[in-house]
Scaffold this motif. Structure first.
Motif, PDB file in Angstrom:
ATOM      1  N   LEU A   1     -23.516 -66.579   1.185  1.00  0.00           N
ATOM      2  CA  LEU A   1     -22.929 -67.582   2.070  1.00  0.00           C
ATOM      3  C   LEU A   1     -21.409 -67.657   1.944  1.00  0.00           C
ATOM      4  CD1 LEU A   1     -25.486 -70.514   1.635  1.00  0.00           C
ATOM      5  CD2 LEU A   1     -25.285 -68.974   3.600  1.00  0.00           C
ATOM      6  N   LEU A   2     -20.885 -67.405   0.758  1.00  0.00           N
ATOM      7  CA  LEU A   2     -19.438 -67.520   0.536  1.00  0.00           C
ATOM      8  C   LEU A   2     -18.721 -66.177   0.580  1.00  0.00           C
ATOM      9  CD1 LEU A   2     -19.377 -70.207  -2.314  1.00  0.00           C
ATOM     10  CD2 LEU A   2     -19.097 -70.540   0.145  1.00  0.00           C
ATOM     11  N   TRP A   3     -19.449 -65.093   0.816  1.00  0.00           N
ATOM     12  CA  TRP A   3     -18.836 -63.760   0.888  1.00  0.00           C
ATOM     13  C   TRP A   3     -17.733 -63.685   1.948  1.00  0.00           C
ATOM     14  CZ3 TRP A   3     -18.246 -59.384  -1.672  1.00  0.00           C
ATOM     15  CH2 TRP A   3     -17.964 -58.192  -0.983  1.00  0.00           C
ATOM     16  N   PRO A   4     -17.931 -64.211   3.168  1.00  0.00           N
ATOM     17  CA  PRO A   4     -16.835 -64.149   4.138  1.00  0.00           C
ATOM     18  C   PRO A   4     -15.577 -64.857   3.634  1.00  0.00           C
ATOM     19  CG  PRO A   4     -18.894 -64.674   5.239  1.00  0.00           C
ATOM     20  CD  PRO A   4     -19.161 -64.777   3.770  1.00  0.00           C
ATOM     21  N   ALA A   5     -15.762 -65.994   2.971  1.00  0.00           N
ATOM     22  CA  ALA A   5     -14.609 -66.718   2.432  1.00  0.00           C
ATOM     23  C   ALA A   5     -13.924 -65.893   1.344  1.00  0.00           C
ATOM     24  CB  ALA A   5     -15.060 -68.067   1.876  1.00  0.00           C
ATOM     25  N   TYR A   6     -14.721 -65.239   0.494  1.00  0.00           N
ATOM     26  CA  TYR A   6     -14.156 -64.399  -0.568  1.00  0.00           C
ATOM     27  C   TYR A   6     -13.380 -63.219   0.029  1.00  0.00           C
ATOM     28  CZ  TYR A   6     -14.060 -60.832  -4.223  1.00  0.00           C
ATOM     29  OH  TYR A   6     -13.659 -59.845  -5.093  1.00  0.00           O
ATOM     30  N   CYS A   7     -13.946 -62.556   1.013  1.00  0.00           N
ATOM     31  CA  CYS A   7     -13.259 -61.430   1.664  1.00  0.00           C
ATOM     32  C   CYS A   7     -11.910 -61.868   2.223  1.00  0.00           C
ATOM     33  CB  CYS A   7     -14.125 -60.873   2.798  1.00  0.00           C
ATOM     34  SG  CYS A   7     -15.616 -60.015   2.269  1.00  0.00           S
ATOM     35  N   ARG A   8     -11.905 -63.006   2.884  1.00  0.00           N
ATOM     36  CA  ARG A   8     -10.664 -63.477   3.504  1.00  0.00           C
ATOM     37  C   ARG A   8      -9.625 -63.839   2.451  1.00  0.00           C
ATOM     38  NH1 ARG A   8      -9.600 -68.517   7.556  1.00  0.00           N
ATOM     39  NH2 ARG A   8      -8.285 -67.421   9.035  1.00  0.00           N
ATOM     40  N   ALA A   9     -10.061 -64.517   1.380  1.00  0.00           N
ATOM     41  CA  ALA A   9      -9.125 -64.888   0.311  1.00  0.00           C
ATOM     42  C   ALA A   9      -8.567 -63.644  -0.372  1.00  0.00           C
ATOM     43  CB  ALA A   9      -9.829 -65.792  -0.703  1.00  0.00           C
ATOM     44  N   LEU A  10      -9.432 -62.642  -0.586  1.00  0.00           N
ATOM     45  CA  LEU A  10      -9.000 -61.410  -1.242  1.00  0.00           C
ATOM     46  C   LEU A  10      -7.946 -60.691  -0.404  1.00  0.00           C
ATOM     47  CD1 LEU A  10      -9.180 -59.187  -3.361  1.00  0.00           C
ATOM     48  CD2 LEU A  10     -11.204 -58.312  -2.177  1.00  0.00           C
ATOM     49  N   MET A  11      -8.200 -60.553   0.877  1.00  0.00           N
ATOM     50  CA  MET A  11      -7.257 -59.862   1.734  1.00  0.00           C
ATOM     51  C   MET A  11      -5.920 -60.596   1.804  1.00  0.00           C
ATOM     52  SD  MET A  11      -8.777 -57.177   2.577  1.00  0.00           S
ATOM     53  CE  MET A  11     -10.414 -56.486   2.736  1.00  0.00           C
ATOM     54  N   ALA A  12      -5.949 -61.915   1.796  1.00  0.00           N
ATOM     55  CA  ALA A  12      -4.710 -62.687   1.824  1.00  0.00           C
ATOM     56  C   ALA A  12      -3.888 -62.440   0.559  1.00  0.00           C
ATOM     57  CB  ALA A  12      -5.024 -64.175   1.978  1.00  0.00           C
ATOM     58  N   LEU A  13      -4.558 -62.399  -0.587  1.00  0.00           N
ATOM     59  CA  LEU A  13      -3.855 -62.156  -1.849  1.00  0.00           C
ATOM     60  C   LEU A  13      -3.287 -60.739  -1.897  1.00  0.00           C
ATOM     61  CD1 LEU A  13      -6.338 -63.980  -4.245  1.00  0.00           C
ATOM     62  CD2 LEU A  13      -3.953 -64.617  -3.854  1.00  0.00           C
ATOM     63  N   GLN A  14      -4.074 -59.774  -1.416  1.00  0.00           N
ATOM     64  CA  GLN A  14      -3.571 -58.404  -1.403  1.00  0.00           C
ATOM     65  C   GLN A  14      -2.386 -58.255  -0.450  1.00  0.00           C
ATOM     66  OE1 GLN A  14      -7.326 -56.296  -0.614  1.00  0.00           O
ATOM     67  NE2 GLN A  14      -7.162 -55.404  -2.659  1.00  0.00           N
ATOM     68  N   ALA A  15      -2.418 -58.992   0.650  1.00  0.00           N
ATOM     69  CA  ALA A  15      -1.293 -58.950   1.585  1.00  0.00           C
ATOM     70  C   ALA A  15      -0.021 -59.509   0.953  1.00  0.00           C
ATOM     71  CB  ALA A  15      -1.638 -59.721   2.856  1.00  0.00           C
ATOM     72  N   GLU A  16      -0.188 -60.380  -0.037  1.00  0.00           N
ATOM     73  CA  GLU A  16       0.952 -60.936  -0.762  1.00  0.00           C
ATOM     74  C   GLU A  16       1.448 -60.003  -1.858  1.00  0.00           C
ATOM     75  OE1 GLU A  16      -0.392 -64.666  -2.249  1.00  0.00           O
ATOM     76  OE2 GLU A  16      -0.768 -65.519  -0.253  1.00  0.00           O
ATOM     77  N   GLY A  17       0.759 -58.881  -2.032  1.00  0.00           N
ATOM     78  CA  GLY A  17       1.167 -57.921  -3.043  1.00  0.00           C
ATOM     79  C   GLY A  17       0.525 -58.107  -4.400  1.00  0.00           C
ATOM     80  N   VAL A  18      -0.481 -58.961  -4.493  1.00  0.00           N
ATOM     81  CA  VAL A  18      -1.184 -59.154  -5.765  1.00  0.00           C
ATOM     82  C   VAL A  18      -2.010 -57.907  -6.054  1.00  0.00           C
ATOM     83  CG1 VAL A  18      -2.848 -60.588  -7.024  1.00  0.00           C
ATOM     84  CG2 VAL A  18      -1.278 -61.649  -5.372  1.00  0.00           C
ATOM     85  N   PRO A  19      -1.928 -57.347  -7.265  1.00  0.00           N
ATOM     86  CA  PRO A  19      -2.732 -56.165  -7.597  1.00  0.00           C
ATOM     87  C   PRO A  19      -4.220 -56.416  -7.360  1.00  0.00           C
ATOM     88  CG  PRO A  19      -1.097 -56.573  -9.297  1.00  0.00           C
ATOM     89  CD  PRO A  19      -1.045 -57.748  -8.365  1.00  0.00           C
ATOM     90  N   THR A  20      -4.928 -55.357  -6.975  1.00  0.00           N
ATOM     91  CA  THR A  20      -6.308 -55.502  -6.512  1.00  0.00           C
ATOM     92  C   THR A  20      -7.208 -56.214  -7.516  1.00  0.00           C
ATOM     93  OG1 THR A  20      -6.135 -53.556  -5.108  1.00  0.00           O
ATOM     94  CG2 THR A  20      -8.348 -54.235  -5.755  1.00  0.00           C
ATOM     95  N   ALA A  21      -7.220 -55.772  -8.775  1.00  0.00           N
ATOM     96  CA  ALA A  21      -8.128 -56.364  -9.755  1.00  0.00           C
ATOM     97  C   ALA A  21      -7.839 -57.847  -9.950  1.00  0.00           C
ATOM     98  CB  ALA A  21      -8.026 -55.620 -11.087  1.00  0.00           C
ATOM     99  N   GLU A  22      -6.561 -58.186 -10.030  1.00  0.00           N
ATOM    100  CA  GLU A  22      -6.201 -59.595 -10.188  1.00  0.00           C
ATOM    101  C   GLU A  22      -6.548 -60.384  -8.926  1.00  0.00           C
ATOM    102  OE1 GLU A  22      -2.284 -62.458 -10.888  1.00  0.00           O
ATOM    103  OE2 GLU A  22      -2.095 -60.276 -11.085  1.00  0.00           O
ATOM    104  N   ALA A  23      -6.317 -59.781  -7.766  1.00  0.00           N
ATOM    105  CA  ALA A  23      -6.633 -60.451  -6.504  1.00  0.00           C
ATOM    106  C   ALA A  23      -8.124 -60.765  -6.399  1.00  0.00           C
ATOM    107  CB  ALA A  23      -6.188 -59.581  -5.329  1.00  0.00           C
ATOM    108  N   GLN A  24      -8.953 -59.834  -6.875  1.00  0.00           N
ATOM    109  CA  GLN A  24     -10.401 -60.064  -6.831  1.00  0.00           C
ATOM    110  C   GLN A  24     -10.787 -61.272  -7.678  1.00  0.00           C
ATOM    111  OE1 GLN A  24     -11.710 -56.257  -8.157  1.00  0.00           O
ATOM    112  NE2 GLN A  24     -11.563 -55.295  -6.136  1.00  0.00           N
ATOM    113  N   ARG A  25     -10.244 -61.339  -8.892  1.00  0.00           N
ATOM    114  CA  ARG A  25     -10.577 -62.471  -9.775  1.00  0.00           C
ATOM    115  C   ARG A  25     -10.048 -63.785  -9.202  1.00  0.00           C
ATOM    116  NH1 ARG A  25      -9.186 -58.505 -13.619  1.00  0.00           N
ATOM    117  NH2 ARG A  25      -7.048 -59.331 -13.763  1.00  0.00           N
ATOM    118  N   ARG A  26      -8.827 -63.749  -8.716  1.00  0.00           N
ATOM    119  CA  ARG A  26      -8.240 -64.977  -8.179  1.00  0.00           C
ATOM    120  C   ARG A  26      -8.964 -65.440  -6.919  1.00  0.00           C
ATOM    121  NH1 ARG A  26      -1.818 -64.120  -8.097  1.00  0.00           N
ATOM    122  NH2 ARG A  26      -2.025 -65.919  -6.687  1.00  0.00           N
TER     123      ARG A  26
END
Length: 454
Positions: free
Chosen positions: A301-326
């Motif tokens: 149920l929360l996967w779409p929200a997680y995908c969107r949050a992850l992409m936003a963090l990566q767009a800010e330049g956050v490294p992938t592994a850290e972006a996933q956790r955050r």
């Protein structure tokens, strides 16, 4: 005929035994024991609510509730295996091993001045322990279909609010003014959607009309209560229909706000297809009497929200592994303000998400480490479910399905024999250029381990 909740003497209709299909052989023996003991002690006692409703449509209730004119203290005096619970609603639980028969005293729909019936400024019911007659009890229940009473003395069904006819026509109708009743308890809006999905009933137009307008009131409900409602909505065998009902009546943005926003932005509809496929599979597991997991449910149920949050963090330049956790922490924390997801479910939910990028890895040590992970099976099932959104992961699904079926030594030999370029390719995700015009991040893969779907 629908009764007015202010009426003290609603019209009684008695449906005799020959006019309905309820049989004592389909009623819990423990519920019958409670009914007969209360009757023998001189009290009125009836099977009430969902059990009567379900029996009338040929169902098999799991829970059996009793309504009586005995007070909670009088009930406790009759049953040594009884405990009293609740502040908002004082109830008696009569315990028979793993089965609990809930016994409620008839309640009135008015305030007697004792302070035992209390509403807040918005009309939400905070306490309701003013006792009354069976007629008063009937009109203060939520839906007409839930206000039917089965009498063991003559095996009749007592109907004060037109519920018998509504059950026959498979209609869900609130008793009284719908706006007032939803203000008393906003969770009734979820109950309307859930019961309509469970019973395949239509929500009567006057009952349905205020829901989109009042949906925001659901945010006032206790998060712990909304968690329990989510389990009833999605893990009882009618999850797909419940989700569609939440969408239809504007409740999804209140219950799962970040998911609703991500779905609205995902123009391809891939994420919604994935959720519906996952709920469909969960419904089938319930039918097959197979276990279902709240952790997997909320991962879905929360996967779409997680995908969107992850992409936003990566767009800010956050490294992938850290972006996933955050991203996982951010989505979990935000959802907790609305639905109190216990840590025993939120932690494995996050593990399911964070394991997804590891399925592209083919190095021998990493393959065996992932196979040994306690959350491997749930994470793999989630990966397979992602095929409903995109076939991009088909090769990974095929590899890990075969890996699980092979003996360890055979799998190790196969991995050792892989040419170096195959291992390298397994480590890389295909990069795809973001589409011009702003395809939402939840709908596009933008990095080597980004889990979003097209």
């Amino acid at each position: 005929m629908q009764a007015n909740p202010t009426s003290s003497l609603p019209a009684l209709r008695v449906i005799p035994r020959e006019a309905h299909i309820i049989s004592r052989k389909n009623i819990s023996p423990n519920a019958l024991r409670v009914l007969y003991r209360l009757r023998e002690a001189g009290f009125g006692a009836y099977l009430v609510g969902g059990a009567v409703r379900d029996l009338l449509i040929g169902g098999h209730p799991k829970d059996f509730d009793v309504a009586t004119d005995a007070t909670p203290e009088e009930i406790r005096a009759l049953f040594r295996n009884c405990r009293l619970i609740g502040r908002r609603f004082r109830l008696a639980h009569v315990v028979f091993g793993r089965e609990i028969i809930e016994v409620a005293t008839f309640r009135a729909n008015s305030d007697d001045g004792t302070g035992e019936r209390e509403l807040d400024e918005s009309g939400r019911l905070l306490r309701d322990n003013v006792y009354g007659t069976i007629e008063e009890d009937a009109v203060r229940r939520d839906f007409t279909a839930n206000a039917l009473y089965y009498a063991i003395e003559d095996f009749s069904v007592r109907d004060y609010v037109g519920g018998f006819e509504d059950v026959q026509h498979r209609v869900l109708r609130l008793i009284g003014d719908p706006v007032t009743r939803y203000r008393e308890d906003p969770v009734r809006m979820l109950r309307a959607v859930r019961l309509a999905a469970k019973l395949d009933f239509d929500i009567e137009p006057a009952t349905a009309e205020p829901i989109p307008r009042l949906a925001g009131m659901l945010a006032e409900a206790a998060p712990a209560r909304l968690f329990e409602e989510c389990l009833k909505l999605f893990l009882a065998g009618h999850g797909e229909k419940s989700f569609l009902g939440l969408e239809r009546y504007g409740l999804l943005p209140v219950l799962l706000p970040e998911t609703a926003a991500a779905l609205a932005a995902n123009r391809s509809g891939a994420l919604r297809r994935m959720i519906l496929q996952g709920l469909r599979a969960t419904d089938q597991r319930v039918v097959n009497d197979e276990p279902v997991s709240p952790a997997f449910l909320f991962a879905l149920l929360l996967w779409p929200a997680y995908c969107r949050a992850l992409m936003a963090l990566q767009a800010e330049g956050v490294p992938t592994a850290e972006a996933q956790r955050r991203a996982a922490d951010r989505v979990t924390l935000h959802q907790l303000y609305r639905v109190a997801l216990p840590r025993r479910f939120s932690v494995p939910m996050q593990e399911i998400w964070l394991l997804q990028p590891r399925f592209s890895q083919r190095q021998r040590k990493r393959v065996f480490r992932l196979l040994a992970h306690p959350r491997f099976r749930a994470a793999f099932d989630f990966l397979a479910l992602r095929l409903a959104a995109s076939d991009e992961h088909a090769a990974d699904v095929a590899f890990w399905r075969e890996a699980q079926a092979k003996p360890g030594d055979a799998l190790a030999a196969e991995l050792e024999a892989q040419p170096p370029q195959a291992v390298a390719e397994g480590k890389r995700k295909r990069r795809r250029r973001r589409r011009r015009g702003g395809e939402d991040a939840a709908g596009a893969d933008t990095g080597p381990s980004a889990p979003g779907e097209d």
